[in-house]
Design a protein around this motif. Structure first.
Motif, mmCIF file in Angstrom:
data_model
loop_
_atom_site.group_PDB
_atom_site.id
_atom_site.type_symbol
_atom_site.label_atom_id
_atom_site.label_comp_id
_atom_site.label_asym_id
_atom_site.label_seq_id
_atom_site.Cartn_x
_atom_site.Cartn_y
_atom_site.Cartn_z
ATOM 1 N N ALA A 160 -1.587 -0.093 3.800
ATOM 2 C CA ALA A 160 -1.563 0.837 2.686
ATOM 3 C C ALA A 160 -3.274 1.410 3.020
ATOM 4 O O ALA A 160 -3.592 2.686 2.693
ATOM 5 C CB ALA A 160 -1.843 -0.025 1.379
ATOM 6 N N TYR A 178 -4.696 0.059 -9.005
ATOM 7 C CA TYR A 178 -3.673 0.805 -8.403
ATOM 8 C C TYR A 178 -3.046 1.970 -9.198
ATOM 9 O O TYR A 178 -2.847 3.103 -8.983
ATOM 10 C CB TYR A 178 -2.569 -0.215 -8.237
ATOM 11 N N ILE A 210 -5.336 2.997 -4.660
ATOM 12 C CA ILE A 210 -3.958 2.673 -4.028
ATOM 13 C C ILE A 210 -4.419 1.134 -2.831
ATOM 14 O O ILE A 210 -3.774 0.143 -3.221
ATOM 15 C CB ILE A 210 -3.205 3.569 -2.940
ATOM 16 N N TYR A 243 -3.731 -2.650 -4.082
ATOM 17 C CA TYR A 243 -2.255 -2.750 -3.728
ATOM 18 C C TYR A 243 -1.588 -4.116 -3.749
ATOM 19 O O TYR A 243 -0.559 -4.450 -4.457
ATOM 20 C CB TYR A 243 -2.114 -2.504 -2.128
ATOM 21 N N LYS A 254 1.610 -4.933 -6.027
ATOM 22 C CA LYS A 254 2.928 -5.643 -4.951
ATOM 23 C C LYS A 254 3.124 -6.657 -5.422
ATOM 24 O O LYS A 254 4.243 -6.816 -5.223
ATOM 25 C CB LYS A 254 2.518 -5.158 -3.619
#
Lengths: 570, 310
Positions: free
Chosen positions: A344, A469, A474, A478, A482
């Motif tokens: 990312a 995020y 991002i 991340y 995630k």
């Protein structure tokens, strides 16, 4: 001339010695506690032989020093030997228990460095007061008189209720695996087995580019792989993408293995599973494993796996995931952090999501895992205060369940920008099995209410990351999003496994049987060789029965018998 | 009378040379401590070794005789592995002498000092890199998907070859890469030997009308023969060391049948169960073979090349 002959002899002798230089005694490493505290030594029993519970939170009257070693985890950058002593956790431990630790050696946490140093310590017989070992080392120590064999009684007498709950919340398997000849010879340090389940990671942005549906069956997965390989999912006009990333050690779970794929067919390689007739069978040689192999061989033929995957190691596989040429792999929950977080950073549009395992059987696939034991804490027979090891674990769990401020100071602190993990300096620790899943639930609740005030410690750090995020940072958020987030994260999958009771535990968790110790590596070796060849098309699946017979000839028959004999006793 | 005289001479010799013996003493002690004492560990090969505090384990462990050797030689794969080891090691020893020899002879003819030194250094450099690094580089270079070598082959219209995943190509890859990595070392030995040849021999040969080839055959080669023999004899001691670091970094299950050597095989065997005894047994087996070969080649060198290393 004589001198020349002597040199010749010595040279030859030196060559002989080369391989057998281990074993003789080195210099004595400091052993035994250095100074004594009188309180709470030994285990009291009642007249009827029952063990008397002691105060699990006692404090030694005199300072006690316990020797051990320090394993430097790769996350500890710029580690200095003075660092562990400066951690508040240990200063406070000295305050509350009067125990301090003395590290006899420091070693990087790798197979080469740390494991070898420990094996040397075992071979020379000079153990520190306590040491963390793996199951093979425990098996070797079980045959010796180097370790304290009364840990069962000591554990029973001194363990706090929380410690017992954490160690046994997934059943007695952890304790049993540390029990040899009826004696508990080590304290198993557990973590959540559910955290180690395989799942499928997939790039949602690629799926959207191609207008595909998330795969639920192995057939659908095959179509997705074909599309990822052939239909230019990243839209760069170059044929540079692959179907599924796997590496050469593909039966070791973690990242880019195929254990999850096997599970999709109801095959459980390397695990002992129920055979439907009340016995156990080895998962690598079942007919379901054959189906999974057939699927993989077809994938290789269709170019969905790298032609040279058998030279691709874990690092190279992770580079493929980060580098944006792959959009699919099987991995565990941590993959949302490493390696995907680094992908990312290169390309924030890489929108990886986690999926439950696709299935070929019509039933939901059951992810395989084993009772998760991070290490075994063995206590030297020379240690004068074996109960101090239990006391330290009690202390650790006390802090793990402490109120927000104390918890943060001891284990995981988050100062609004960076997360610190004093936790990484603590060797003797375990995890509550559902800790991470509970952190996920707590995060979800806070995200929904938009109120993190109930959170502390780890969940708070994850919550902040999820917020980051969602606010557009991002790369920065991340990992939190995630792994712990609400949108197809690791723990939404694990929650699904948990709610539907899908996790399949390796049914064998006892002391390795005799033949297992001698021959299981020969069999796993043969399995890897045959599997690799079949996938690459240089050996045939028609030979599968022959392969099973070969494994049996190598000793699988006998191991299965021994495992079943063990199973009957349970 | 004569005997007395001889004794006197030893005594006198000691009187004269005792400082040398004193100087030798530290290294003898070190040798005894680090090479001879640990040899006691050989007993582990005949025991079911269970550690119990230093050397005590040697006395408390159970004796099993030759069980470990029977176990190792009884493994179905062991013959394959032994064969692989011999083939790879012999090829490496031969190529590892011929290539540096030719390189040294060629370099020796070059008169441009800068070019000569530069080449020498460049050839020597890979010797200092570890196989972990070179392994990674080789995997990239030889990769069938975008490796530099396969791109070159592709330019000639050839299909990409998976060098490390093909049982037919793995051994040549192992031997060639090993020679490429190691040839600088022997080359330097041979070059050093070449400088030791008396230049007047060449002058005399030129006067007698000898050409380059004849000079090489009749002066250069005999001149460095002792060093070639030395390198060969030392190389033979390594006949069962086909190079763990290299093979371990380059092989995979797909090529086990051609590339699995004793060391890698034992490594995988011993991974699970701290098998001290088995690895000692294998080490002893290898050492005995090496010992026999070194002794034999030493004798042969003396007989045929009239050359003594010691």
């Amino acid at each position: 001339m004589r001198a020349k002959q002597l040199t010749a002899l010595l040279t030859a002798a030196a060559m002989i010695t080369g391989m057998c230089a281990c074993g003789s005694s080195g210099e004595p490493a400091g052993s035994g506690s250095k100074d004594g505290g009188a309180a709470a030594a030994g285990v009291e029993t009642t007249e009827s032989g029952e063990i008397v519970k002691q105060d699990p939170f006692f404090k030694y009257e005199e300072p006690v020093t316990i020797t051990t070693f320090f394993e430097i985890s790769p996350t500890l950058e710029n580690f200095k030997e003075s660092d562990p002593d400066e951690i508040y956790f240990f200063q406070q431990m000295k305050e509350e228990t009067n125990i301090s630790l003395d590290y006899l050696w420091y070693a990087a946490k790798t197979a080469d460095d740390s494991v070898q140093k420990k094996s040397m310590a075992i071979a020379s017989g000079e153990l520190p007061d306590f040491m963390l070992v793996n199951s093979a080392q425990l098996g070797m120590l079980a045959k010796t008189d180097l370790i304290n064999r009364d840990m069962g009684d000591i554990f029973e007498a001194y363990a706090s209720d929380d410690l017992i709950e954490w160690t046994t919340c997934e059943g007695m398997g952890a304790i049993k695996s540390a029990t040899y000849d009826g004696e508990m010879i080590a304290i198993p340090l557990v973590s959540g087995s559910i955290d180690n389940t395989p799942m499928l990671w997939i790039r949602r942005d690629w799926m959207n580019n191609l207008g595909l549906e998330m795969p639920e069956t192995m057939e659908e997965l095959y179509d997705v792989m074909l599309a990822f390989k052939n239909d230019d999912p990243d839209g760069n006009g170059v044929d540079d993408t692959t179907g599924l990333t796997i590496h050469n050690d593909f039966l070791s779970t973690g990242m880019s293995d195929v254990v999850g794929l096997f599970n999709g067919f109801g095959a459980y390689p390397g695990a002992w599973v129920e055979d439907g007739n009340g016995g156990l069978t080895y998962g690598s040689t079942t007919k379901e494993a054959r189906q999974a192999l057939e699927y993989l061989a077809k994938m290789y033929q269709d170019g969905l796996i790298r032609v040279d995957f058998s030279s691709v190691d874990g690092t190279a596989a992770s580079e493929e995931l980060i580098g944006g040429t792959s959009g699919l792999f099987y991995g565990k929950m941590f993959c949302g952090g490493w390696p995907l977080m680094y992908g990312a950073q290169n390309d924030p549009s890489a929108d990886w999501v986690a999926l439950p395992l696709p299935s070929a059987t019509g039933e939901p696939a059951r992810p395989q895992t084993a009772i998760s034991i991070e290490a075994y804490a063995v206590v030297s027979a020379k240690c004068e205060h074996p109960e101090a090891i239990v006391r330290m674990l009690n202390y650790f769990i006390e802090k793990s369940t402490a109120e927000k401020e104390e918890y943060n100071r001891c284990l995981v602190s988050y100062d609004g920008t960076t997360t610190n993990f004093p936790l990484m300096y603590i060797m003797l620790r375990n995890d509550y099995a559902l800790k991470n899943l509970n952190a996920h639930y707590a995060c979800m609740e806070a995200v929904e209410k938009e109120d993190p005030s109930a959170l502390s410690g780890e969940p708070l750090a994850y919550y902040e990351a999820i917020m980051k995020y969602q606010d557009g940072d991002i790369a920065g958020g991340y990992m939190g999003q995630k792994i712990f987030g609400d949108d197809m994260s690791s723990y939404t999958v694990i929650d699904y496994y948990h709610q539907n009771d899908l996790v399949l535990l390796d049914a064998f968790y006892g002391e390795p049987t005799e033949t297992m110790g001698q021959k299981l590596t020969l069999i796993t070796d043969a399995v890897m060789e045959y599997y690799t060849k079949v996938i690459m098309g240089t050996d045939s699946l028609d030979r599968f029965d022959e392969f099973v017979a070969e494994c049996n000839a190598l000793g699988l028959d006998q191991i299965t018998e021994e495992v079943n004999a063990w199973y009957l006793e349970q | 009378m004569r005997e007395k005289k001889k004794k006197m001479s030893v005594k006198m010799m000691m009187k004269r040379e005792w400082p040398f013996y004193v100087m030798l003493l530290p290294s003898l002690i070190l040798m005894a401590v680090f090479a001879y004492l640990p040899m006691a560990g050989i007993v582990m090969a005949f025991q079911d070794f269970v550690p119990s505090g230093g050397i005590r384990g040697f006395f408390t462990s159970r004796w099993v005789g030759l069980d470990h050797f029977k176990y190792i030689f009884g493994l179905a794969d062991f013959r394959t592995v032994l064969g692989n080891t011999l083939i790879i090691a012999v090829a490496k020893i031969i190529a590892g002498i011929l290539v540096p020899l030719v390189l040294a002879l060629l370099l020796n003819e070059i008169r441009n000092v800068v070019f000569k030194k530069l080449t020498q250094t460049l050839v020597y450099i890979p010797y200092f890199l570890s196989w972990v690094i070179l392994g990674g580089i080789l995997i990239d270079v030889l990769s069938p998907t975008g490796g530099i070598l396969n791109r070159a082959l592709g330019a000639f219209g050839m299909e990409p070859v998976y060098f490390l995943g093909n049982p037919d190509t793995i051994r040549p890859v192992l031997v060639i890469s090993d020679v490429w990595k190691g040839c600088g070392y022997n080359m330097v030995i041979f070059l050093a030997a070449l400088t030791g040849i008396d230049q007047s021999q060449y002058e005399a040969a030129k006067v007698d009308g000898a050409g380059y080839i004849q000079q090489m055959l009749h002066i250069t080669l005999p001149g460095i023969l002792p060093q070639v023999v030395l390198v060969t004899v030392l190389g033979l001691g390594n006949i069962l060391n086909a190079g763990f670091d290299q093979v371990f970094n380059l092989y995979s299950p797909i090529v086990y049948e051609k590339a699995d050597i004793i060391d890698t095989f034992v490594y995988r065997l011993g991974m699970v169960n701290l098998q001290y005894s088995i690895s000692t047994a294998v080490g002893l087996f290898k050492s005995v073979i090496s010992f026999v070969l070194i002794t034999t080649s030493f004798g042969l060198a003396k007989k045929f090349a009239n050359y003594r290393i010691f």
